[in-house]
Scaffold this active site. Structure first.
Site, PDB file in Angstrom:
ATOM      1  N   GLU A 269      -4.607  45.581   5.214  1.00 35.80           N
ATOM      2  CA  GLU A 269      -3.370  45.347   4.448  1.00 35.80           C
ATOM      3  C   GLU A 269      -3.064  43.867   4.374  1.00 35.80           C
ATOM      4  OE1 GLU A 269      -1.242  48.960   6.913  1.00 35.80           O
ATOM      5  OE2 GLU A 269      -0.669  46.881   7.157  1.00 35.80           O
ATOM      6  N   PRO A 270      -3.904  43.090   3.741  1.00 33.30           N
ATOM      7  CA  PRO A 270      -3.603  41.663   3.668  1.00 33.30           C
ATOM      8  C   PRO A 270      -2.473  41.390   2.681  1.00 33.30           C
ATOM      9  CG  PRO A 270      -5.680  42.168   2.551  1.00 33.30           C
ATOM     10  CD  PRO A 270      -5.113  43.471   3.001  1.00 33.30           C
ATOM     11  N   CYS A 338      22.521  22.259   1.781  1.00 35.78           N
ATOM     12  CA  CYS A 338      23.333  21.572   2.787  1.00 35.78           C
ATOM     13  C   CYS A 338      23.174  22.253   4.127  1.00 35.78           C
ATOM     14  CB  CYS A 338      24.788  21.513   2.325  1.00 35.78           C
ATOM     15  SG  CYS A 338      24.913  20.418   0.914  1.00 35.78           S
ATOM     16  N   GLU A 339      22.142  21.838   4.793  1.00 34.11           N
ATOM     17  CA  GLU A 339      21.591  22.457   5.999  1.00 34.11           C
ATOM     18  C   GLU A 339      20.326  21.632   6.219  1.00 34.11           C
ATOM     19  OE1 GLU A 339      22.047  25.700   8.431  1.00 34.11           O
ATOM     20  OE2 GLU A 339      22.805  26.167   6.459  1.00 34.11           O
TER      21      GLU A 339
HETATM   22  C1  LIG Z   1       3.465  41.768   6.519  1.00 38.21           C
HETATM   23  C2  LIG Z   1       2.505  42.836   6.805  1.00 38.21           C
HETATM   24  C3  LIG Z   1       1.155  42.675   6.475  1.00 38.21           C
HETATM   25  C4  LIG Z   1       0.591  41.437   5.839  1.00 38.21           C
HETATM   26  O1  LIG Z   1       0.525  40.347   6.666  1.00 38.21           O
HETATM   27  P1  LIG Z   1      -0.201  39.004   6.121  1.00 38.21           P
HETATM   28  O2  LIG Z   1      -0.133  38.069   7.248  1.00 38.21           O
HETATM   29  O3  LIG Z   1       0.557  38.550   4.935  1.00 38.21           O
HETATM   30  O4  LIG Z   1      -1.594  39.396   5.784  1.00 38.21           O
HETATM   31  C5  LIG Z   1       0.312  43.749   6.713  1.00 38.21           C
HETATM   32  N1  LIG Z   1       0.764  44.901   7.268  1.00 38.21           N
HETATM   33  C6  LIG Z   1       2.051  45.070   7.610  1.00 38.21           C
HETATM   34  C7  LIG Z   1       2.481  46.370   8.171  1.00 38.21           C
HETATM   35  C8  LIG Z   1       2.956  44.054   7.391  1.00 38.21           C
HETATM   36  O5  LIG Z   1       4.239  44.239   7.738  1.00 38.21           O
END
Ligand SMILES: *Cc1c(COP(=O)(O)O)cnc(C)c1O
Length: 409
Positions: A269-270, A338-339
């Site tokens: 899941e990238p 503004c921070e």
């Molecule tokens: C955010 C997330 C990702 C992706 O992470 P990256 O660092 O953007 O690759 C994958 N799986 C889950 C469950 C996430 O919450």
């Protein structure tokens, strides 16, 4: 983004300054060819096994980006009902979407399941509820917390013992008890370690934990190793050797499948890996302040548009697109919020003049999707360049957008 012969940067032959002229400043620009390249790099690295990419779309939910992903065979991982709806709007079937919640109300999980999405169960109470609600009639995956610390920094680690995510692998007996009690059909084990992970080693470490855990679940079809691949943040940056990582993990996975007795799917899941490098935030220099302590470059944007430097100290390489061959000088590049709002400290840039257009690299992931209206500022437009054509894929916000939810005008 490429450097042309006359030292000008271009996106598929398009001059960023032209995009600013046409769509205004600041502006998010995504290069579709980079997304295509990153996807095929990943597919190629795992070509020897049954691998599926589930784009973690919280990185960038522009519908045109989602549609591009769909077109090139990438499925989705979502973390909220809103993302699920966007996935469907982009043309995904619900069964191509995995919902990976983090302690959300159970009615959100129910809605996603009724829609046809598959859920990564992330707590024992949710598993118990799932069992009561569905028994063995719906499949699910379990998000395991392997108690492994890895990732670019503490804020983006998600699998160490103190992390809120998933069900601790130490609770395996409890998981098994609930699964047995309701005869729940567990078709996958999931974990997501964190972000900015460069080498195969942390993936192998958590993979081994999942493989070991898998022995207790006879109906598995999927092992999901999450996202987190590191990207290149500056020229010459050390990056993941995707071919090597793919080969190493694939070998280990094949051995596991033999032991398990069946060929499973390996999911990733990238988020960042697929979209970070495709994105460029363009902004215009409003003031150059030659302060006795520091030279400050002020721009017409801020942490409301790109919060990563302030949120996790992330590095964004900056190009002076208007004066690429100027004499190098050292600047603090700051936003208008503004921070404390610093994009870069003590950064060498070709001399910056008022009106110069700066380009912030790696703005494709967690850029627009984390943006806000802080300081009553409007969000910028987004442009996708694909097949040599620039297309406006989100218009700039207006004051009306800012006011539309206020009920006492
Ligand atoms: C955010 C997330 C990702 C992706 O992470 P990256 O660092 O953007 O690759 C994958 N799986 C889950 C469950 C996430 O919450």
């Amino acid at each position: 983004m490429q450097l042309t012969e006359n030292q000008q940067y271009s996106i598929q032959g398009i001059d960023p300054a032209e995009l600013i002229n046409q769509y205004g400043s600041p502006l998010y620009v995504y290069d579709g060819s980079t997304i295509r390249r990153k996807v095929s790099e990943l597919q190629h690295a795992f070509s020897g096994i049954n691998m599926k990419i589930k784009y973690a779309c919280k990185a960038n939910t522009n519908l045109s980006v989602l549609r591009l992903m769909r077109e090139i065979g990438v499925e989705l991982d979502v973390v909220s009902p809103g993302e699920l709806e966007m996935g469907k709007l982009a043309g995904y079937e619900a069964n191509q979407i995995t919902f990976t919640p983090s302690g959300v109300p159970f009615h959100e999980v129910k809605a996603a399941i009724e829609d046809g999405a598959i859920v990564n169960v992330d707590s024992i109470p949710l598993l118990e509820w799932f069992g009561q609600e569905y028994g063995s009639s719906k499949p699910c995956l379990i998000r395991i917390k392997p108690n492994v610390a890895a990732g670019g920094n503490a804020k983006i680690m998600t699998a160490h013992a103190d992390s809120k995510f998933g069900i601790s692998v130490l609770l395996l007996d409890e998981i098994l008890e609930v699964v047995k009690k309701y005869d729940i059909k567990i078709i996958g084990l999931h974990q997501h370690t964190g972000s900015d992970i460069k080498d195969a080693e942390p993936f192998l470490k958590v993979a081994d934990i999942l493989f070991e855990t898998a022995k207790h679940f006879p109906d598995l079809e999927i092992i999901d190793l999450g996202g987190g691949f590191k990207v290149s943040y500056m020229p010459g940056d050390s990056i993941t050797d995707m071919e090597l990582l793919g080969r190493t993990i694939s070998e280990r996975f094949k051995t596991f499948c033999q032991e398990y007795g069946r060929e499973l799917q390996l999911w990733f899941e990238p988020g960042k890996f697929l979209v970070s490098e495709s994105g460029l935030l363009l902004a215009t220099t409003t003031v150059v302040k030659e302060d006795p302590a520091r030279n400050f470059v002020h721009i017409d944007s801020g942490l409301n548009h790109l919060i990563r430097p302030m949120m996790y100290g992330s590095y964004h390489h900056i190009l002076n697109l208007s004066n690429p061959e100027g004499e190098l000088k050292t600047y603090n590049v700051v936003g208008y919020i503004c921070e404390t709002d610093t994009f870069a400290s003590d950064r060498e840039l070709p001399q910056v003049r008022k009106g110069d257009i700066l380009g912030f690299l790696n703005a494709g992931a967690y850029g627009f999707s984390m943006s806000s209206n802080y300081n009553a500022r409007l969000r910028p437009a987004e442009v996708l360049v694909d097949n040599g054509q620039a297309k406006l894929v989100r218009r700039r916000e207006t004051l009306e957008d800012l006011l539309k939810t206020q009920t006492d005008l």
